[in-house]
Write a protein that holds these residues in place. Sequence first.
Motif, PDB file in Angstrom:
ATOM      1  N   CYS A 112      76.094  12.705 130.982  1.00 53.19           N
ATOM      2  CA  CYS A 112      76.436  11.324 130.645  1.00 53.19           C
ATOM      3  C   CYS A 112      77.276  11.273 129.369  1.00 53.19           C
ATOM      4  CB  CYS A 112      75.170  10.488 130.467  1.00 53.19           C
ATOM      5  SG  CYS A 112      74.316  10.100 132.006  1.00 53.19           S
ATOM      6  N   GLN A 113      76.892  12.058 128.364  1.00 57.88           N
ATOM      7  CA  GLN A 113      77.655  12.088 127.120  1.00 57.88           C
ATOM      8  C   GLN A 113      79.056  12.643 127.364  1.00 57.88           C
ATOM      9  OE1 GLN A 113      75.130  14.350 124.483  1.00 57.88           O
ATOM     10  NE2 GLN A 113      74.123  12.517 123.696  1.00 57.88           N
ATOM     11  N   LEU A 114      79.154  13.673 128.208  1.00 60.08           N
ATOM     12  CA  LEU A 114      80.457  14.230 128.557  1.00 60.08           C
ATOM     13  C   LEU A 114      81.340  13.165 129.204  1.00 60.08           C
ATOM     14  CD1 LEU A 114      82.339  16.723 129.017  1.00 60.08           C
ATOM     15  CD2 LEU A 114      81.183  17.006 131.222  1.00 60.08           C
ATOM     16  N   SER A 115      80.741  12.392 130.101  1.00 55.82           N
ATOM     17  CA  SER A 115      81.490  11.352 130.804  1.00 55.82           C
ATOM     18  C   SER A 115      81.906  10.219 129.878  1.00 55.82           C
ATOM     19  CB  SER A 115      80.649  10.806 131.963  1.00 55.82           C
ATOM     20  OG  SER A 115      81.328   9.773 132.640  1.00 55.82           O
ATOM     21  N   ILE A 116      80.964   9.733 129.064  1.00 54.34           N
ATOM     22  CA  ILE A 116      81.213   8.559 128.229  1.00 54.34           C
ATOM     23  C   ILE A 116      82.166   8.864 127.085  1.00 54.34           C
ATOM     24  CG2 ILE A 116      80.117   6.937 126.616  1.00 54.34           C
ATOM     25  CD1 ILE A 116      77.625   7.055 128.416  1.00 54.34           C
ATOM     26  N   TYR A 117      81.981  10.022 126.440  1.00 54.33           N
ATOM     27  CA  TYR A 117      82.711  10.297 125.202  1.00 54.33           C
ATOM     28  C   TYR A 117      83.977  11.142 125.381  1.00 54.33           C
ATOM     29  CZ  TYR A 117      78.693   8.309 122.846  1.00 54.33           C
ATOM     30  OH  TYR A 117      77.712   7.455 122.435  1.00 54.33           O
ATOM     31  N   ILE A 118      84.142  11.782 126.548  1.00 54.14           N
ATOM     32  CA  ILE A 118      85.328  12.622 126.733  1.00 54.14           C
ATOM     33  C   ILE A 118      86.115  12.238 127.986  1.00 54.14           C
ATOM     34  CG2 ILE A 118      86.159  14.986 127.109  1.00 54.14           C
ATOM     35  CD1 ILE A 118      83.788  15.987 125.492  1.00 54.14           C
ATOM     36  N   LEU A 119      85.465  12.282 129.150  1.00 53.74           N
ATOM     37  CA  LEU A 119      86.197  12.123 130.407  1.00 53.74           C
ATOM     38  C   LEU A 119      86.659  10.689 130.658  1.00 53.74           C
ATOM     39  CD1 LEU A 119      84.081  14.477 132.709  1.00 53.74           C
ATOM     40  CD2 LEU A 119      86.050  15.011 131.267  1.00 53.74           C
ATOM     41  N   ALA A 120      85.770   9.708 130.466  1.00 54.40           N
ATOM     42  CA  ALA A 120      86.162   8.311 130.681  1.00 54.40           C
ATOM     43  C   ALA A 120      87.279   7.877 129.719  1.00 54.40           C
ATOM     44  CB  ALA A 120      84.948   7.402 130.552  1.00 54.40           C
ATOM     45  N   PRO A 121      87.172   8.196 128.415  1.00 57.14           N
ATOM     46  CA  PRO A 121      88.300   7.877 127.526  1.00 57.14           C
ATOM     47  C   PRO A 121      89.596   8.580 127.939  1.00 57.14           C
ATOM     48  CG  PRO A 121      86.337   8.328 126.233  1.00 57.14           C
ATOM     49  CD  PRO A 121      86.008   8.695 127.651  1.00 57.14           C
ATOM     50  N   LEU A 147      91.763  16.146 132.255  1.00 57.63           N
ATOM     51  CA  LEU A 147      90.473  15.595 131.843  1.00 57.63           C
ATOM     52  C   LEU A 147      90.191  14.301 132.587  1.00 57.63           C
ATOM     53  CD1 LEU A 147      90.481  16.152 127.969  1.00 57.63           C
ATOM     54  CD2 LEU A 147      88.908  17.175 129.617  1.00 57.63           C
ATOM     55  N   GLY A 148      91.205  13.453 132.732  1.00 52.70           N
ATOM     56  CA  GLY A 148      91.028  12.180 133.424  1.00 52.70           C
ATOM     57  C   GLY A 148      90.685  12.361 134.887  1.00 52.70           C
ATOM     58  N   ILE A 149      91.345  13.335 135.548  1.00 54.95           N
ATOM     59  CA  ILE A 149      91.074  13.602 136.960  1.00 54.95           C
ATOM     60  C   ILE A 149      89.611  14.002 137.164  1.00 54.95           C
ATOM     61  CG2 ILE A 149      91.555  15.214 138.854  1.00 54.95           C
ATOM     62  CD1 ILE A 149      94.471  15.251 137.883  1.00 54.95           C
ATOM     63  N   SER A 150      89.058  14.781 136.240  1.00 56.34           N
ATOM     64  CA  SER A 150      87.675  15.252 136.386  1.00 56.34           C
ATOM     65  C   SER A 150      86.654  14.146 136.129  1.00 56.34           C
ATOM     66  CB  SER A 150      87.418  16.424 135.437  1.00 56.34           C
ATOM     67  OG  SER A 150      87.542  16.016 134.084  1.00 56.34           O
ATOM     68  N   ALA A 151      87.084  13.028 135.547  1.00 61.46           N
ATOM     69  CA  ALA A 151      86.136  11.950 135.218  1.00 61.46           C
ATOM     70  C   ALA A 151      85.503  11.351 136.460  1.00 61.46           C
ATOM     71  CB  ALA A 151      86.852  10.860 134.410  1.00 61.46           C
ATOM     72  N   ILE A 152      86.296  11.204 137.520  1.00 58.18           N
ATOM     73  CA  ILE A 152      85.794  10.509 138.715  1.00 58.18           C
ATOM     74  C   ILE A 152      84.703  11.301 139.433  1.00 58.18           C
ATOM     75  CG2 ILE A 152      86.463   9.740 141.031  1.00 58.18           C
ATOM     76  CD1 ILE A 152      89.048   8.686 139.811  1.00 58.18           C
ATOM     77  N   GLY A 210      83.290   1.543 137.034  1.00 55.56           N
ATOM     78  CA  GLY A 210      83.667   2.849 136.519  1.00 55.56           C
ATOM     79  C   GLY A 210      83.271   3.946 137.495  1.00 55.56           C
ATOM     80  N   ASN A 211      81.971   4.232 137.552  1.00 53.53           N
ATOM     81  CA  ASN A 211      81.466   5.305 138.420  1.00 53.53           C
ATOM     82  C   ASN A 211      81.875   5.136 139.874  1.00 53.53           C
ATOM     83  OD1 ASN A 211      80.216   6.013 136.072  1.00 53.53           O
ATOM     84  ND2 ASN A 211      78.172   6.220 136.940  1.00 53.53           N
ATOM     85  N   MET A 212      81.811   3.899 140.388  1.00 51.64           N
ATOM     86  CA  MET A 212      82.138   3.652 141.791  1.00 51.64           C
ATOM     87  C   MET A 212      83.491   2.968 141.955  1.00 51.64           C
ATOM     88  SD  MET A 212      78.602   2.661 143.765  1.00 51.64           S
ATOM     89  CE  MET A 212      79.466   2.670 145.347  1.00 51.64           C
ATOM     90  N   GLY A 213      83.785   2.021 141.067  1.00 54.36           N
ATOM     91  CA  GLY A 213      84.993   1.226 141.235  1.00 54.36           C
ATOM     92  C   GLY A 213      86.273   2.034 141.198  1.00 54.36           C
ATOM     93  N   LEU A 214      86.386   2.948 140.225  1.00 54.67           N
ATOM     94  CA  LEU A 214      87.627   3.729 140.098  1.00 54.67           C
ATOM     95  C   LEU A 214      87.873   4.632 141.310  1.00 54.67           C
ATOM     96  CD1 LEU A 214      87.754   4.697 136.309  1.00 54.67           C
ATOM     97  CD2 LEU A 214      88.742   2.720 137.469  1.00 54.67           C
TER      98      LEU A 214
END
Length: 294
Positions: free
Chosen positions: A33-42, A187-192, A104-108
């Motif tokens: 979750c921290q990886l997603s919120i602080y790195i991948l989602a941004p 990094l952005g591609i891996s967020a989804i 985010g998790n589903m919408g994107l």
Amino acid sequence: MNVILSAVLPVGLIIIIGYIAGQKLNLDQSSLCQLSIYILAPAIVADSLYRNTVSGRSVVLIILSYGLISLVIYGVIWLFAFILKVDKDNRQSIFAVILCPNNGNMGLPITTFALGDEGLDRAIIYMIGSSIFLFGMLPAILSNRGIKKGIILTLRLPLIWAMVFGAMLNISGVELPFNLGRSMELLGISAIPIALIILGMQLAQSKFILTLGECLLALAKLIVAPLIAVGVGRMTGLEGIDLQVLVLQTAMPTAVNTLVMVKEFGGNGTIVAQTIIISTVMSFITLPVVIWLI
């Protein structure tokens, strides 16, 4: 039908993989979750805004439409809660579960599979508006002492500063040297997929109890909210893919982060947790219908 299946099935498959991983593997969900919120989602926000070709008019109208949808939903819920004499905790919880879609998790990913890269660009604009609401304004709704905390939390989010960074690069026309833009893109591609795996893990660790009240709330979130989005979008002049994204993002189930906000600032956590689970499960029936209609 092929378009609908192509949009929903890949998302469902990754969520199922996350569900199995949550049951079989000893993964640290907190770290993911921290990886997603602080790195991948941004990263996906900054990269999308950096490369964004959405017109300024569309950006303004999408964010304006989201705000108007929230106001209409808030007013309708307040009226029904007043008529039915719903107590404060339950009223706050209803506000939270209806006003906060999981865009985010589903919408994107669903918007990407259904409407392509153009849809993703607009979905991120919508997500930015809803993220500011979720972390900045929802605490004020849930608690009279939550305004200051909400503002501080919003300013601490890397998502907000990623938005500023990406927008500045876009407006200035600066091209990142040494292929650094490619790093941000990767990094952005891996967020989804990571976000979907986390969602599957969260579902694996949650108890599913079907109750009438939460089912009605889930149906309001999945059916009534997108209908309101159609009316608001047409009123503000949105059309084509802009309107499609507005409706599809609004039709998403309740955001998981809603539970965090309710626990922190007040409300009925049980109602929120159950509605998140029920709306997420139901969305695999309602979202294909929404995609077909738009």
